[in-house]
Design an enzyme around this catalytic site. Sequence first.
Site, PDB file in Angstrom:
ATOM      1  CB  THR A 132      -0.887  -0.022   1.267  1.00 21.59           C
ATOM      2  OG1 THR A 132      -1.525   1.237   1.408  1.00 21.59           O
ATOM      3  CG2 THR A 132      -0.088  -0.282   2.535  1.00 21.59           C
ATOM      4  CE  LYS A 162       0.034  -4.552   2.982  1.00 22.20           C
ATOM      5  NZ  LYS A 162      -0.339  -5.899   2.415  1.00 22.20           N
ATOM      6  N   PRO A 213     -21.013   9.259   7.547  1.00 17.15           N
ATOM      7  CG  PRO A 213     -20.023   7.385   8.550  1.00 17.15           C
ATOM      8  CD  PRO A 213     -21.044   7.786   7.533  1.00 17.15           C
ATOM      9  N   GLY A 291      -4.708   9.871  14.555  1.00 17.96           N
ATOM     10  CA  GLY A 291      -3.513   9.756  13.705  1.00 17.96           C
ATOM     11  C   GLY A 291      -3.810   9.805  12.212  1.00 17.96           C
ATOM     12  CG  HIS A 292      -7.617  10.808   9.253  1.00 12.02           C
ATOM     13  ND1 HIS A 292      -8.912  11.259   9.157  1.00 12.02           N
ATOM     14  CD2 HIS A 292      -7.382  10.103   8.111  1.00 12.02           C
ATOM     15  CE1 HIS A 292      -9.439  10.847   8.029  1.00 12.02           C
ATOM     16  NE2 HIS A 292      -8.529  10.149   7.377  1.00 12.02           N
TER      17      HIS A 292
HETATM   18  P1  NAD Z   1      -9.635  -7.309   2.201  1.00 11.26           P
HETATM   19  O1  NAD Z   1      -9.625  -7.031   3.656  1.00 11.26           O
HETATM   20  O2  NAD Z   1     -10.864  -7.023   1.409  1.00 11.26           O
HETATM   21  O3  NAD Z   1      -9.292  -8.849   1.946  1.00 11.26           O
HETATM   22  C1  NAD Z   1      -8.275  -9.513   2.642  1.00 11.26           C
HETATM   23  C2  NAD Z   1      -8.413 -11.017   2.353  1.00 11.26           C
HETATM   24  O4  NAD Z   1      -7.355 -11.689   3.047  1.00 11.26           O
HETATM   25  C3  NAD Z   1      -9.728 -11.605   2.852  1.00 11.26           C
HETATM   26  O5  NAD Z   1     -10.269 -12.480   1.891  1.00 11.26           O
HETATM   27  C4  NAD Z   1      -9.313 -12.376   4.106  1.00 11.26           C
HETATM   28  O6  NAD Z   1     -10.133 -13.507   4.383  1.00 11.26           O
HETATM   29  C5  NAD Z   1      -7.887 -12.795   3.744  1.00 11.26           C
HETATM   30  N1  NAD Z   1      -7.066 -13.023   4.938  1.00 11.26           N
HETATM   31  C6  NAD Z   1      -6.944 -12.220   6.027  1.00 11.26           C
HETATM   32  N2  NAD Z   1      -6.112 -12.779   6.924  1.00 11.26           N
HETATM   33  C7  NAD Z   1      -5.676 -13.945   6.377  1.00 11.26           C
HETATM   34  C8  NAD Z   1      -4.776 -14.959   6.812  1.00 11.26           C
HETATM   35  N3  NAD Z   1      -4.179 -14.890   8.011  1.00 11.26           N
HETATM   36  N4  NAD Z   1      -4.551 -16.011   6.003  1.00 11.26           N
HETATM   37  C9  NAD Z   1      -5.170 -16.107   4.790  1.00 11.26           C
HETATM   38  N5  NAD Z   1      -6.039 -15.187   4.333  1.00 11.26           N
HETATM   39  C10 NAD Z   1      -6.281 -14.113   5.113  1.00 11.26           C
HETATM   40  O7  NAD Z   1      -8.377  -6.551   1.607  1.00 11.26           O
HETATM   41  P2  NAD Z   1      -8.207  -5.805   0.205  1.00 11.26           P
HETATM   42  O8  NAD Z   1      -8.715  -4.435   0.315  1.00 11.26           O
HETATM   43  O9  NAD Z   1      -8.667  -6.696  -0.872  1.00 11.26           O
HETATM   44  O10 NAD Z   1      -6.611  -5.707   0.158  1.00 11.26           O
HETATM   45  C11 NAD Z   1      -5.838  -6.767  -0.379  1.00 11.26           C
HETATM   46  C12 NAD Z   1      -4.369  -6.404  -0.270  1.00 11.26           C
HETATM   47  O11 NAD Z   1      -4.119  -5.210  -0.984  1.00 11.26           O
HETATM   48  C13 NAD Z   1      -3.900  -6.148   1.153  1.00 11.26           C
HETATM   49  O12 NAD Z   1      -2.617  -6.687   1.300  1.00 11.26           O
HETATM   50  C14 NAD Z   1      -3.887  -4.634   1.274  1.00 11.26           C
HETATM   51  O13 NAD Z   1      -2.923  -4.219   2.205  1.00 11.26           O
HETATM   52  C15 NAD Z   1      -3.504  -4.246  -0.141  1.00 11.26           C
HETATM   53  N6  NAD Z   1      -3.991  -2.931  -0.601  1.00 11.26           N
HETATM   54  C16 NAD Z   1      -5.306  -2.586  -0.470  1.00 11.26           C
HETATM   55  C17 NAD Z   1      -5.752  -1.363  -0.966  1.00 11.26           C
HETATM   56  C18 NAD Z   1      -7.201  -0.945  -0.876  1.00 11.26           C
HETATM   57  O14 NAD Z   1      -7.522   0.197  -1.214  1.00 11.26           O
HETATM   58  N7  NAD Z   1      -8.115  -1.804  -0.462  1.00 11.26           N
HETATM   59  C19 NAD Z   1      -4.835  -0.493  -1.568  1.00 11.26           C
HETATM   60  C20 NAD Z   1      -3.502  -0.873  -1.672  1.00 11.26           C
HETATM   61  C21 NAD Z   1      -3.091  -2.095  -1.190  1.00 11.26           C
HETATM   62  O1  DAU Z   2      -4.151   3.967   0.514  1.00 12.58           O
HETATM   63  C1  DAU Z   2      -4.378   2.591   0.393  1.00 12.58           C
HETATM   64  C2  DAU Z   2      -5.232   2.119   1.551  1.00 12.58           C
HETATM   65  O2  DAU Z   2      -6.542   2.591   1.314  1.00 12.58           O
HETATM   66  C3  DAU Z   2      -5.211   0.607   1.727  1.00 12.58           C
HETATM   67  O3  DAU Z   2      -3.917   0.187   2.052  1.00 12.58           O
HETATM   68  C4  DAU Z   2      -6.188   0.183   2.831  1.00 12.58           C
HETATM   69  O4  DAU Z   2      -6.232  -1.222   2.919  1.00 12.58           O
HETATM   70  C5  DAU Z   2      -7.556   0.733   2.485  1.00 12.58           C
HETATM   71  O5  DAU Z   2      -8.467   0.405   3.509  1.00 12.58           O
HETATM   72  C6  DAU Z   2      -7.506   2.243   2.273  1.00 12.58           C
HETATM   73  O6  DAU Z   2      -7.237   2.924   3.508  1.00 12.58           O
HETATM   74  P1  DAU Z   2      -7.992   4.296   3.919  1.00 12.58           P
HETATM   75  O7  DAU Z   2      -7.927   4.433   5.377  1.00 12.58           O
HETATM   76  O8  DAU Z   2      -7.535   5.420   3.069  1.00 12.58           O
HETATM   77  O9  DAU Z   2      -9.489   3.888   3.421  1.00 12.58           O
HETATM   78  P2  DAU Z   2     -10.922   4.111   4.080  1.00 12.58           P
HETATM   79  O10 DAU Z   2     -11.924   3.741   3.039  1.00 12.58           O
HETATM   80  O11 DAU Z   2     -11.022   3.450   5.406  1.00 12.58           O
HETATM   81  O12 DAU Z   2     -10.986   5.669   4.304  1.00 12.58           O
HETATM   82  C7  DAU Z   2     -10.825   6.571   3.215  1.00 12.58           C
HETATM   83  C8  DAU Z   2     -10.861   7.965   3.784  1.00 12.58           C
HETATM   84  O13 DAU Z   2     -12.195   8.232   4.254  1.00 12.58           O
HETATM   85  C9  DAU Z   2      -9.955   8.155   4.979  1.00 12.58           C
HETATM   86  O14 DAU Z   2      -9.423   9.478   4.946  1.00 12.58           O
HETATM   87  C10 DAU Z   2     -10.889   8.019   6.183  1.00 12.58           C
HETATM   88  C11 DAU Z   2     -12.195   8.554   5.646  1.00 12.58           C
HETATM   89  N1  DAU Z   2     -13.416   7.955   6.239  1.00 12.58           N
HETATM   90  C12 DAU Z   2     -13.506   6.592   6.276  1.00 12.58           C
HETATM   91  C13 DAU Z   2     -14.626   5.990   6.817  1.00 12.58           C
HETATM   92  C14 DAU Z   2     -14.723   4.477   6.898  1.00 12.58           C
HETATM   93  C15 DAU Z   2     -14.452   8.758   6.677  1.00 12.58           C
HETATM   94  O15 DAU Z   2     -14.375   9.998   6.610  1.00 12.58           O
HETATM   95  N2  DAU Z   2     -15.583   8.167   7.213  1.00 12.58           N
HETATM   96  C16 DAU Z   2     -15.686   6.810   7.313  1.00 12.58           C
HETATM   97  O16 DAU Z   2     -16.727   6.332   7.852  1.00 12.58           O
END
Ligand code: NAD
Ligand code: DAU
Length: 358
Positions: A132, A162, A213, A291-292
Amino acid sequence: MIFVTGGAGFIGSNFVLDWLAQSIETVVNFDKLTYAGNLNNLASISDDPRHIFVQGDINDTALLSQLFEQYKPRAVVHFAAESHVDRSIHNPGAFVTTNVNGTFSLLEAARAYWNTLSGAERESFRFLHVSTDEVYGSLGADDAPFSETTPYAPNSPYSASKAASDHLVRSYHHTYGFPTLTTNCSNNYGGFHFPEKLIPLIISNARDGKALPIYGDGQQIRDWLYVGDHCTAIRRVLEAGRVGEVYNVGGWNEKANLEVVHTLCDILDKLTPKAAGSYRDQITYVQDRPGHDRRYAIDARKIERELGWKPAETFESGIAKTVQWYLDNQEWVRNVQSGDYQNWLEKNYASRDSKEGV
Ligand code: NAD
Ligand code: DAU
């Protein structure tokens, strides 16, 4: 075949579906099925013999070793993680267990397997670690976007875990010559996104007539990338990335949270208007995330220059598709909103009005 971890989560399931639509190669999908893992995401390939699902924990080195031996993958694509920043504030231990210890255990099993390979199989093996942009910390308004050489400065237990996993991956390449690739990507959005995260939460709360929110002043900036573009970037890095290298992946779409929420409300107002007023009326400012991080932005020039990858979707096209996906898949949303999800909402949001906070 390729071995995918976390392929029942948001990005992982999009990746697996995308992979099987593009390639003849089998996927072994290894996932613990935590609250974030959902086999419904993979329902459309339930009869496809090229998809082999195994439920398991990446901390289980013995099981991983057995599976590597059995299936002999040419590559590992590692998505499995605890991924939600707010959950990491409430329960950091789970993030260390999965993201740090789990990645270590997976690296050990994969390295032991790689050591049994020889010749072309050993040469072409790859371990792609999906990470990430949050490992780089937070940017000021005028700072240059994160590049691959930006020093690490993780601020949440999630991003710290991470970052630790990235360091382990790096060290396995440097020390053992293990053929790693790392991608650091910005915020994804799209179908199958669990509604604890901003975009799907806002869509489902809006539809349910609940508060939308906004943490703090809503001016925190994220760089949004449509999940399908993240999948093509990973495929491209796996195909042609230089071993040991890091590639930043982003959408060149910096948006303040409030702007994203306004956009979602405006699309919903058009597609599914309320009886009176706008979805914007449901916006509620709540206590900020501790810590946002203020701003993330990705410099994605390296992956474009070296591998020719660019996002295909604009924010406008990707967000319109995403809202439509949630409107078309309300049963999927209802299914994931049962059980533990309600406890999470209570834990994360109930205390945000109070002075004590989370
Ligand atoms: P997610 O939380 O939707 O999915 C995570 C998956 O991992 C789930 O299917 C869960 O069951 C599985 N998992 C969790 N713990 C496990 C374990 N101990 N063993 C095996 N499986 C396990 O996550 P996501 O948003 O799809 O993110 C996937 C990857 O991409 C993560 O590594 C995250 O850090 C990275 N990433 C996410 C974002 C984003 O915006 N969502 C952005 C950049 C990087
Ligand atoms: O930047 C990549 C990351 O993006 C990934 O590594 C993470 O797995 C993924 O969850 C995401 O993290 P963020 O914290 O940026 O995503 P989130 O959707 O939780 O929040 C996006 C922004 O919105 C963040 O500034 C917090 C704000 N927020 C989030 C929620 C859930 C709100 O204002 N209200 C909310 O209820």
